[in-house]
Design a protein around this motif. Structure first.
Motif, PDB file in Angstrom:
ATOM      1  N   ALA A   1      68.939  76.665  55.218  1.00 31.89           N
ATOM      2  CA  ALA A   1      69.428  78.047  56.869  1.00 31.89           C
ATOM      3  C   ALA A   1      71.079  77.626  55.919  1.00 31.89           C
ATOM      4  O   ALA A   1      72.048  78.616  56.672  1.00 31.89           O
ATOM      5  CB  ALA A   1      68.642  77.837  57.972  1.00 31.89           C
ATOM      6  N   ASP A   2      71.617  76.419  56.432  1.00 33.98           N
ATOM      7  CA  ASP A   2      73.034  76.147  56.052  1.00 33.98           C
ATOM      8  C   ASP A   2      74.322  75.915  55.608  1.00 33.98           C
ATOM      9  O   ASP A   2      75.216  75.674  55.740  1.00 33.98           O
ATOM     10  CB  ASP A   2      73.215  74.955  57.471  1.00 33.98           C
TER      11      ASP A   2
ATOM     12  N   SER B   1      63.782  73.559  51.448  1.00 33.75           N
ATOM     13  CA  SER B   1      63.349  74.990  51.686  1.00 33.75           C
ATOM     14  C   SER B   1      63.696  75.678  52.454  1.00 33.75           C
ATOM     15  O   SER B   1      64.768  75.188  52.439  1.00 33.75           O
ATOM     16  CB  SER B   1      62.041  73.490  52.988  1.00 33.75           C
ATOM     17  N   ALA B   2      63.384  76.571  53.361  1.00 28.29           N
ATOM     18  CA  ALA B   2      63.507  77.657  53.800  1.00 28.29           C
ATOM     19  C   ALA B   2      64.821  77.341  54.704  1.00 28.29           C
ATOM     20  O   ALA B   2      65.532  77.171  55.069  1.00 28.29           O
ATOM     21  CB  ALA B   2      63.219  78.851  54.342  1.00 28.29           C
ATOM     22  N   ALA B   3      63.856  75.969  55.990  1.00 30.13           N
ATOM     23  CA  ALA B   3      64.597  75.249  56.727  1.00 30.13           C
ATOM     24  C   ALA B   3      65.887  74.644  56.376  1.00 30.13           C
ATOM     25  O   ALA B   3      66.674  74.611  56.829  1.00 30.13           O
ATOM     26  CB  ALA B   3      63.320  74.839  57.885  1.00 30.13           C
ATOM     27  N   ASP B   4      65.874  74.121  54.981  1.00 26.11           N
ATOM     28  CA  ASP B   4      66.302  72.466  55.191  1.00 26.11           C
ATOM     29  C   ASP B   4      67.733  73.937  54.216  1.00 26.11           C
ATOM     30  O   ASP B   4      69.702  73.855  54.230  1.00 26.11           O
ATOM     31  CB  ASP B   4      65.902  72.524  53.313  1.00 26.11           C
TER      32      ASP B   4
END
Length: 79
Positions: free
Chosen positions: A58-59, A53-56
Motif C-alpha cells: 500500500a505504501d 501482500s496488498a497491505a505491504d
C-alpha cells in the motif's frame, strides 16, 4: 601543437590496457585478500521468496503514477 598531448594520451591508454591485462601482476582485487567475507556470505538455500501482500504494497509508489499524498493535516495560520 596538439601532437604531444595526443601522443601522451595514447601512451597512457596503452599503459592502462597493459596494466588491466595483467602485465604488472594480478590486480589487488583478484585474490582473496579478505577471507572473512567468504565466511559471512548469506547461504542461498536459506532465502525464501514470498509475494508482497496488498497491505505491504500500500505504501509503495506506482512507477509512472502520481506521488502518494502524505497524511498531514493543515489549518489556516492566525493573522
Amino acid at each position: 601543437m596538439l601532437r604531444w598531448p595526443i601522443v601522451i594520451l595514447i601512451l597512457a591508454n596503452v599503459l592502462a590496457f597493459v596494466a588491466v591485462r595483467g602485465a604488472f601482476g594480478p590486480a589487488p582485487t583478484a585474490s582473496g585478500r579478505e577471507p572473512n567475507h567468504l565466511s559471512r556470505q548469506v547461504h542461498p538455500e536459506w532465502l525464501t521468496v514470498r509475494p508482497v501482500s496488498a497491505a505491504d504494497a500500500a505504501d509503495q509508489p506506482i512507477v509512472g503514477g502520481p506521488a502518494p499524498e502524505a497524511p498531514i493535516s493543515a489549518s489556516a495560520l492566525p493573522q
